[in-house]
Design an enzyme around this catalytic site. Sequence first.
Site, PDB file in Angstrom:
ATOM      1  N   LYS A 158      29.574  75.995  53.286  1.00  0.00           N
ATOM      2  CA  LYS A 158      29.087  76.967  54.071  1.00  0.00           C
ATOM      3  C   LYS A 158      28.885  76.549  55.580  1.00  0.00           C
ATOM      4  O   LYS A 158      28.302  75.218  55.465  1.00  0.00           O
ATOM      5  CB  LYS A 158      27.788  77.624  53.617  1.00  0.00           C
ATOM      6  CG  LYS A 158      27.678  79.035  54.084  1.00  0.00           C
ATOM      7  CD  LYS A 158      28.408  79.919  53.209  1.00  0.00           C
ATOM      8  CE  LYS A 158      27.976  81.488  53.406  1.00  0.00           C
ATOM      9  NZ  LYS A 158      28.789  82.138  52.424  1.00  0.00           N
ATOM     10  N   GLY A 218      22.609  98.101  54.079  1.00  0.00           N
ATOM     11  CA  GLY A 218      23.417  97.153  55.131  1.00  0.00           C
ATOM     12  C   GLY A 218      24.773  97.701  55.412  1.00  0.00           C
ATOM     13  O   GLY A 218      25.426  98.282  54.475  1.00  0.00           O
ATOM     14  N   TYR A 219      25.198  97.815  56.592  1.00  0.00           N
ATOM     15  CA  TYR A 219      26.503  98.527  56.722  1.00  0.00           C
ATOM     16  C   TYR A 219      27.369  97.859  57.795  1.00  0.00           C
ATOM     17  O   TYR A 219      28.190  98.431  58.737  1.00  0.00           O
ATOM     18  CB  TYR A 219      25.997  99.839  57.442  1.00  0.00           C
ATOM     19  CG  TYR A 219      27.065 101.044  56.827  1.00  0.00           C
ATOM     20  CD1 TYR A 219      26.859 101.608  55.602  1.00  0.00           C
ATOM     21  CD2 TYR A 219      28.126 101.392  57.651  1.00  0.00           C
ATOM     22  CE1 TYR A 219      27.543 102.606  55.065  1.00  0.00           C
ATOM     23  CE2 TYR A 219      28.831 102.579  57.177  1.00  0.00           C
ATOM     24  CZ  TYR A 219      28.578 103.044  55.817  1.00  0.00           C
ATOM     25  OH  TYR A 219      29.718 103.952  55.403  1.00  0.00           O
ATOM     26  N   GLY A 220      27.632  96.567  57.467  1.00  0.00           N
ATOM     27  CA  GLY A 220      28.770  95.747  58.023  1.00  0.00           C
ATOM     28  C   GLY A 220      30.050  95.952  57.290  1.00  0.00           C
ATOM     29  O   GLY A 220      30.124  96.805  56.704  1.00  0.00           O
ATOM     30  N   GLY A 247      29.064  96.553  53.272  1.00  0.00           N
ATOM     31  CA  GLY A 247      28.536  97.920  53.100  1.00  0.00           C
ATOM     32  C   GLY A 247      29.418  98.978  53.587  1.00  0.00           C
ATOM     33  O   GLY A 247      29.455  99.873  52.811  1.00  0.00           O
TER      34      GLY A 247
HETATM   35  N1  GLU Z   1      31.747  84.373  53.199  1.00  0.00           N
HETATM   36  C1  GLU Z   1      32.420  85.078  51.803  1.00  0.00           C
HETATM   37  C2  GLU Z   1      31.618  84.612  50.719  1.00  0.00           C
HETATM   38  O1  GLU Z   1      30.060  84.246  50.982  1.00  0.00           O
HETATM   39  C3  GLU Z   1      33.685  84.577  51.878  1.00  0.00           C
HETATM   40  C4  GLU Z   1      33.997  83.043  51.473  1.00  0.00           C
HETATM   41  C5  GLU Z   1      35.437  82.584  51.490  1.00  0.00           C
HETATM   42  O2  GLU Z   1      36.194  83.527  51.755  1.00  0.00           O
HETATM   43  O3  GLU Z   1      35.555  81.295  51.605  1.00  0.00           O
HETATM   44  O4  GLU Z   1      31.919  84.632  49.701  1.00  0.00           O
END
Ligand code: GLU
Length: 417
Positions: A107, A219-221, A224
């Site tokens: 991440k 949540g409405y991104g 959502g």
């Molecule tokens: N950000 C998304 C997650 O938390 C997708 C991660 C990705 O596609 O590598 O699963």
Amino acid sequence: MSDNGNNPFKIAQKQINDCADILKLDQSTREALLRPMRELHVTFPVHMDDGTTRMFQGFRVQYNDAKGPAKGGIRFHPDETIDTVRALAAWMTWKVALLDLPLGGGKGGVICNPKELSIHELERISRAYIKAIAPFIGPEKDVPAPDVYTNPQIMAWMMDEYSSMLGKNQFGVMTGKPLSLGGSPGRGDATARGGLYTLREAARKIGLELNKATVAIQGYGNAGSYAASLAESMFGAKIVAVCDSKGAVCCRAGLSSQTIAKQKQSTSSVLNCQGSECISQDALLEMDVDVLVLAALEGILTGKNAERVKAKVIVELANGPTTPEADEILYKKGVHVIPDFLCNAGGVTVSYFEMVQNASMYYWDEKEVHERLDKRMTRAYHEVFDMSEKHHINMRKAAYAVAVSRVVEAMKTRGWV
Ligand code: GLU
């Protein structure tokens, strides 16, 4: 986001320890799982539109790559902390293992507020961040993707910057790209769609008729809003409440996702949506609905409010929205929680499909993506459900047991533990 009492990484570590107890893991394996394998902290300058130069701070964490290249999104958020990124990287590790993808977990995050940046500043931050972490990532090492407040355009800038550093196109370095630059059909709504496939399976198990179900969405991104339109189109469910960072609205007769989308587009908020009344965000969480979708940030259901939740099913499209105390309470109340790293795994699953398509230079159609996604989400849901029945544990603990066993097996086979 991560005060001392509610530090997401402390929560992630507690979940790992609980799982290590269930799986009776030895001490060295437990320790290997409790910390990230690698992390990079960067500080980089960005020229702002007003002529000043500002320093920004960012992170990239590769939590565990025993099963393959690290994979996971990049968040742009003013409250980002290294512990949040560590927790999210850990959750990615379990997510990809649960879906049986040949990947590890990672991440990234940049401390910034995209709502206060111009599009040009956003582009310069995106490029500067990827330049700073470039030696750390790559199609065979670590492949980032969109997450909170990042999107396909940002992925395109990042891929372009990385490609120009290497002097050749490197589409495979990022996923969640626009379709015109090697993105996969079906990536846009993949997180919500995957979550709704698991909701469909959960509804069958607990005898809930989704065509008569009421749904509240926190949540409405991206996740959502797609959850709302897909809940209508896939199941004919009724959306009765929604909220975003500015507030919450409710309408017992039902809100159409189209009306909400129009309101959001013209005012940047769901507030004052036609036919709705304003309620508090806390009230939305405690509404008498069949399905509660959590699609914002971590730490939403806690020991303080979980007792008052009335929903039958919780669809965790966000990462880490429920604390361990809330989990215990909800389990005792008989609420069926579809845990985050199962429920929201559709995004990374289609990201994996995107990697496969980029590497083979051959692109699938949307129908094929949906079918493959459905198959993987459905299988993962039932593996978790069966594990939870077999060991009389909640769905999150069951998901941990399935996923962590796979990571441990890979680590042992590699000779790491
Ligand atoms: N950000 C998304 C997650 O938390 C997708 C991660 C990705 O596609 O590598 O699963």
